[in-house]
Motif scaffolding. Structure first.
Motif, short mmCIF file in Angstrom:
data_model
loop_
_atom_site.label_atom_id
_atom_site.label_comp_id
_atom_site.label_asym_id
_atom_site.label_seq_id
_atom_site.Cartn_x
_atom_site.Cartn_y
_atom_site.Cartn_z
N PRO A 145 0.84 -1.21 0.00
CA PRO A 145 0.00 0.00 0.00
C PRO A 145 0.87 1.25 0.00
CG PRO A 145 0.11 -0.93 2.21
CD PRO A 145 0.83 -1.89 1.30
N THR A 146 0.31 2.33 -0.49
CA THR A 146 1.00 3.63 -0.43
C THR A 146 0.18 4.68 0.32
OG1 THR A 146 0.05 4.35 -2.54
CG2 THR A 146 2.17 3.19 -2.64
N SER A 147 -1.05 4.33 0.69
CA SER A 147 -1.94 5.31 1.33
C SER A 147 -2.81 4.61 2.36
CB SER A 147 -2.83 5.98 0.28
OG SER A 147 -3.75 5.04 -0.27
N TRP A 148 -3.45 5.41 3.22
CA TRP A 148 -4.43 4.85 4.15
C TRP A 148 -5.60 4.25 3.38
CZ3 TRP A 148 -2.32 4.01 8.47
CH2 TRP A 148 -1.54 4.94 9.14
N GLN A 149 -6.04 4.93 2.33
CA GLN A 149 -7.18 4.43 1.57
C GLN A 149 -6.88 3.06 0.95
OE1 GLN A 149 -10.19 5.60 1.50
NE2 GLN A 149 -9.90 7.61 2.45
N ASP A 150 -5.64 2.82 0.59
CA ASP A 150 -5.29 1.51 0.03
C ASP A 150 -5.65 0.36 0.96
OD1 ASP A 150 -4.33 2.55 -2.32
OD2 ASP A 150 -2.19 2.28 -1.84
N LEU A 151 -5.61 0.61 2.26
CA LEU A 151 -5.86 -0.47 3.23
C LEU A 151 -7.29 -0.98 3.18
CD1 LEU A 151 -3.86 0.65 6.40
CD2 LEU A 151 -3.09 -0.68 4.43
N THR A 152 -8.17 -0.28 2.48
CA THR A 152 -9.56 -0.74 2.35
C THR A 152 -9.77 -1.60 1.11
OG1 THR A 152 -10.31 1.22 1.11
CG2 THR A 152 -10.36 1.35 3.53
N LYS A 153 -8.72 -1.82 0.31
CA LYS A 153 -8.86 -2.64 -0.91
C LYS A 153 -9.21 -4.08 -0.55
CE LYS A 153 -5.63 -0.05 -3.86
NZ LYS A 153 -4.33 -0.12 -4.59
N PRO A 154 -10.07 -4.72 -1.33
CA PRO A 154 -10.49 -6.11 -1.03
C PRO A 154 -9.32 -7.08 -0.92
CG PRO A 154 -11.93 -5.14 -2.69
CD PRO A 154 -10.81 -4.17 -2.48
N GLU A 155 -8.22 -6.83 -1.63
CA GLU A 155 -7.09 -7.78 -1.60
C GLU A 155 -6.47 -7.92 -0.21
OE1 GLU A 155 -3.22 -6.25 -3.40
OE2 GLU A 155 -4.61 -4.71 -4.12
N TYR A 156 -6.70 -6.94 0.65
CA TYR A 156 -6.09 -6.99 1.98
C TYR A 156 -7.02 -7.58 3.05
CZ TYR A 156 -2.64 -3.75 -0.01
OH TYR A 156 -1.68 -3.16 -0.79
N LYS A 157 -8.14 -8.12 2.65
CA LYS A 157 -9.12 -8.62 3.63
C LYS A 157 -8.49 -9.66 4.56
CE LYS A 157 -13.88 -10.36 4.04
NZ LYS A 157 -14.35 -9.18 4.79
N GLY A 158 -8.54 -9.39 5.86
CA GLY A 158 -7.99 -10.30 6.85
C GLY A 158 -6.51 -10.16 7.08
N HIS A 159 -5.85 -9.28 6.32
CA HIS A 159 -4.39 -9.17 6.40
C HIS A 159 -3.91 -7.91 7.09
CE1 HIS A 159 -4.12 -12.68 3.92
NE2 HIS A 159 -4.64 -12.09 2.84
N VAL A 160 -4.82 -7.15 7.72
CA VAL A 160 -4.45 -5.90 8.39
C VAL A 160 -4.69 -6.03 9.89
CG1 VAL A 160 -4.81 -3.40 8.51
CG2 VAL A 160 -5.14 -4.60 6.33
N VAL A 161 -3.70 -5.64 10.67
CA VAL A 161 -3.83 -5.60 12.12
C VAL A 161 -3.50 -4.18 12.58
CG1 VAL A 161 -2.89 -6.45 14.31
CG2 VAL A 161 -3.24 -8.03 12.42
N MET A 162 -4.30 -3.65 13.49
CA MET A 162 -4.01 -2.30 14.02
C MET A 162 -4.33 -2.26 15.52
SD MET A 162 -7.03 0.42 13.02
CE MET A 162 -6.60 1.49 14.41
N PRO A 163 -3.86 -1.25 16.23
CA PRO A 163 -4.10 -1.18 17.67
C PRO A 163 -5.50 -0.66 18.01
CG PRO A 163 -2.14 0.08 17.02
CD PRO A 163 -2.93 -0.19 15.79
N ASN A 164 -6.03 -1.17 19.11
CA ASN A 164 -7.27 -0.67 19.68
C ASN A 164 -7.00 0.70 20.32
OD1 ASN A 164 -9.24 -0.11 21.74
ND2 ASN A 164 -9.86 -2.25 21.74
N PRO A 165 -7.70 1.75 19.92
CA PRO A 165 -7.40 3.09 20.43
C PRO A 165 -7.75 3.29 21.90
CG PRO A 165 -9.39 3.13 19.10
CD PRO A 165 -8.79 1.76 18.93
N ALA A 166 -8.59 2.40 22.46
CA ALA A 166 -8.94 2.55 23.87
C ALA A 166 -7.80 2.12 24.78
CB ALA A 166 -10.20 1.74 24.19
N SER A 167 -6.93 1.24 24.28
CA SER A 167 -5.82 0.76 25.10
C SER A 167 -4.47 1.24 24.59
CB SER A 167 -5.83 -0.77 25.19
OG SER A 167 -5.96 -1.35 23.92
N SER A 168 -4.40 1.67 23.35
CA SER A 168 -3.13 2.04 22.73
C SER A 168 -3.12 3.50 22.31
CB SER A 168 -2.87 1.15 21.51
OG SER A 168 -1.91 1.73 20.65
N GLY A 169 -2.08 4.23 22.71
CA GLY A 169 -1.94 5.60 22.25
C GLY A 169 -1.73 5.68 20.75
N THR A 170 -1.04 4.68 20.19
CA THR A 170 -0.84 4.65 18.74
C THR A 170 -2.18 4.47 18.03
OG1 THR A 170 1.36 3.73 19.06
CG2 THR A 170 0.40 3.52 16.86
N GLY A 171 -3.01 3.58 18.56
CA GLY A 171 -4.34 3.40 17.98
C GLY A 171 -5.16 4.68 18.05
#
Length: 339
Positions: A145-171
């Motif tokens: 990917p080159t952008s945040w919007q790219d992460l919504t492409k169908p090819e990435y389904k199930g392949h993205v992990v991110m932090p929960n914002p309630a517990s993580s400052g990064t999230g």
């Protein structure tokens, strides 16, 4: 008049000397990466061997919640290395002790509370980034990917992990920055689409990148420091700075109101903004609070400063509870179990 024997006088002198050398212990709450805490304490103790730091470490959201829960019975003396957005929340609850540390004028104005005296001071900036495993991506025939919007492409389904914002400052800096970048309506629409591709939300900001580095996921939404560290250790990852811009927050320091160790706490805060401390932060962070000190960090993308958004920390802090409540209602079903 009773004479004091020389032996007794010697014991008294030893006792007084021991008292003078006795350590003051500070309980310091932090969200600094666990592997860096010993280095932080060791570097501080080179200049102040009489102050012992007892760390209490967890993710940003957990530390913030703990401090709020302890409001009426504070257990910490100092907060060293917590998101500025969290310290703004604590400041609004009158939980921080205003203090003007030595060397304050050397800081970039963005890296300090605007009040005089300030309630907190910044240390360094940590910035959002995407960690992309090139080996796993090639196996699956994916493109980086080159952008945040790219992460919504169908090819990435199930392949993205991110932090929960309630517990993580990064999230939280991810979510609050998307709402600022895209606007609130489009920001939530973006996260709805991203949620379709999420494999899991972690309770640690560094874990998504560690998972990408280990090949446990292809894409980890994390922060640049963690990515650079994993790449230096040989992980087959690219550190991608999305073209729309990146959220960021400051690791910051403050004194907890009501501490019984005010003088030692002030000493630590003074030291936390010295050039020596800034050089220590620069080991892992490319942007520090005193301009002109930071040197390039290995494996950090060169375009980070110009991609950092004009982050409205006051807005993020004032809307934190509402943002987290909405996020939790929409997406928490994919969060990893706590503990």
């Amino acid at each position: 008049m009773t004479k004091i024997k020389p032996f007794a006088m010697g014991l008294a002198a030893i006792a007084l000397g021991s008292a003078a050398l006795a350590e003051t212990e500070l309980t310091v709450y932090t969200a600094v990466e666990a592997e860096d805490l010993a280095r932080y304490a060791e570097t501080f103790n080179q200049d102040h061997p009489d102050i012992k730091i007892n760390w209490v470490r967890d993710s940003t959201g957990v530390v913030t919640a703990k401090l709020l829960a302890e409001k009426n019975n504070p257990q910490a003396d100092v907060i060293w290395g917590l998101a500025a957005t969290s310290l703004l929340v604590l400041k609004s609850e009158d939980m921080l002790e205003p203090y003007t540390p030595a060397g304050l004028d050397a800081l970039d104005p963005k890296f300090r509370d605007s009040d005089t005296p300030p309630s907190w001071v910044g240390m360094d900036a940590w910035v959002a980034a995407i960690c992309y495993n090139t080996v796993e991506g090639d196996k699956l025939g994916l493109t980086a990917p080159t952008s945040w919007q790219d992460l919504t492409k169908p090819e990435y389904k199930g392949h993205v992990v991110m932090p929960n914002p309630a517990s993580s400052g990064t999230g939280f800096l991810d979510v609050s920055s998307w709402l600022q970048l895209f606007g609130e309506e489009q920001g939530w629409a973006y996260m709805d689409a991203l949620h379709e591709n999420i494999g899991a939300y972690t309770h640690s900001g560094s874990k998504p990148c560690k998972m990408a580095a280990a090949g446990e996921t292809v894409i980890g939404v994390s922060f640049a420091f963690r990515g650079a560290k994993s790449k230096a250790e040989g992980a087959p990852i690219e550190i991608i700075i999305p073209e729309e811009g990146i959220g960021w927050d400051m690791e910051s320091t403050a004194i907890v109101a009501g501490t019984d160790n005010l003088e030692a706490a002030q000493t630590l805060v003074d030291w936390s903004i010295t050039p020596k401390a800034m050089e220590m932060y620069n080991v892992g962070y490319a942007v520090v609070a005193i301009p002109g000190i930071a040197k390039p960090v290995e494996h950090f993308p060169p375009n980070i400063p110009e991609k950092m958004i004009d982050n409205d920390f006051e807005w993020a802090a004032n809307n934190r509870d509402a943002i987290l409540a909405e996020w939790t209602k929409r997406y928490d079903t994919k969060s990893e179990p706590k503990g």
